[in-house]
Design a protein around this motif. Sequence first.
Motif, short mmCIF file in Angstrom:
data_model
loop_
_atom_site.label_atom_id
_atom_site.label_comp_id
_atom_site.label_asym_id
_atom_site.label_seq_id
_atom_site.Cartn_x
_atom_site.Cartn_y
_atom_site.Cartn_z
N VAL A 158 45.54 -26.66 19.36
CA VAL A 158 44.67 -27.72 18.86
C VAL A 158 43.69 -27.11 17.86
O VAL A 158 43.03 -26.12 18.15
N ILE A 159 43.62 -27.73 16.67
CA ILE A 159 42.64 -27.27 15.68
C ILE A 159 41.60 -28.34 15.35
O ILE A 159 40.61 -28.05 14.71
N GLU A 160 41.86 -29.54 15.84
CA GLU A 160 40.90 -30.64 15.68
C GLU A 160 41.19 -31.65 16.78
O GLU A 160 42.30 -32.14 16.90
N SER A 161 40.18 -31.95 17.60
CA SER A 161 40.39 -32.86 18.73
C SER A 161 39.58 -34.14 18.53
O SER A 161 38.38 -34.08 18.27
N VAL A 185 56.56 -37.85 25.92
CA VAL A 185 55.30 -38.05 26.64
C VAL A 185 55.20 -37.01 27.75
O VAL A 185 56.18 -36.72 28.43
N SER A 186 54.03 -36.42 27.90
CA SER A 186 53.77 -35.48 28.99
C SER A 186 53.35 -36.29 30.21
O SER A 186 52.62 -37.28 30.09
N HIS A 187 53.79 -35.87 31.36
CA HIS A 187 53.45 -36.59 32.58
C HIS A 187 52.25 -35.98 33.28
O HIS A 187 51.95 -36.34 34.42
N GLN A 188 51.55 -35.08 32.59
CA GLN A 188 50.35 -34.48 33.13
C GLN A 188 49.19 -34.78 32.19
O GLN A 188 49.32 -34.67 30.97
N CYS A 189 48.07 -35.14 32.74
CA CYS A 189 46.87 -35.42 31.95
C CYS A 189 46.24 -34.09 31.54
O CYS A 189 46.11 -33.18 32.35
N VAL A 190 45.87 -33.97 30.27
CA VAL A 190 45.28 -32.73 29.79
C VAL A 190 43.96 -33.01 29.06
O VAL A 190 43.71 -34.13 28.61
N TYR A 191 43.15 -31.98 28.94
CA TYR A 191 41.91 -32.06 28.19
C TYR A 191 42.12 -31.27 26.90
O TYR A 191 42.40 -30.07 26.93
N SER A 192 42.00 -31.95 25.78
CA SER A 192 42.22 -31.32 24.48
C SER A 192 40.91 -30.75 23.94
O SER A 192 39.89 -31.43 23.95
N GLU A 193 40.97 -29.51 23.47
CA GLU A 193 39.82 -28.90 22.80
C GLU A 193 40.32 -27.89 21.79
O GLU A 193 41.43 -27.35 21.93
N VAL A 194 39.53 -27.65 20.77
CA VAL A 194 39.91 -26.73 19.70
C VAL A 194 40.21 -25.34 20.28
O VAL A 194 39.45 -24.82 21.10
N GLY A 195 41.35 -24.80 19.87
CA GLY A 195 41.76 -23.47 20.32
C GLY A 195 42.62 -23.46 21.56
O GLY A 195 43.18 -22.43 21.91
#
Length: 177
Positions: free
Chosen positions: A127-130, A101-111
Motif C-alpha cells: 500500500v502506498i496510499e490508503s 475478494v478476500s474473505h478476511q478483513c484487513v486494515y490498510s496503511e501505507v507500507g
Amino acid sequence: MLLMPKRDWQWGYNETHGVLSVSLGDDMEFLSAYKLKTLIPDAKEPMEFSVEHAKFYIDLVDRLSKSLALNDALIVQIALNATAAHFLLKPQMPKSWFFNVSHQCVYSEVGKLFQLTTSEHTVLAMVIESGLQASLVMIMSVECRLTDTKKLKQFETIKVMHDRLAPLPIQKQVNAA
C-alpha cells in the motif's frame, strides 16, 4: 548502505529513458518505473525532493527494513518508487474487478504488504496510499498478469477496494519479494 535524502536530491523527467527520475547528487540518478502518461503535469519539470517526500521515504525505508529480509539497494529502490508513486502519479479509479475478494478483513496503511489474487495467480503488493474504501498499491512481484493481454510490471500501481487485500501468510512477511 541505505541512501538517505539530501538537500540536492531533485525530481526530474529523464527524456532519454522516458521515465521520472531522482537526481541523487554526485552524478547519480535513480530511474523510477513511471512513464510520462502516468505522471501529474508538474512531474515533467524539475522539482525539489521536499521535506514531505523525504519523511515519506525515510518512514518507508524504516518500515521495510524491519519487515522484509531484503538488501539495502532493493529497499531503496522500493522506497523511491513508492515515494514517486505517492506524490507524482495521476489519481486512479479503483480497478478491483481484476482481483478476487478476500474473505478476511484487513486494515490498510501505507507500507503494509498484502496479497492480491487473480484467477490465475497471487502477487505481493504494498500500500502506498490508503483511502476510506480503496488503496493505491504497488506491485512488488515481478509481474501481475491481469488478463491475457494486460499485465502490470514490478513497481507499477493499481487502485483496489480494501476487500481485495488479503493478509500475507506469516512466512512471506519475512522473505517477501
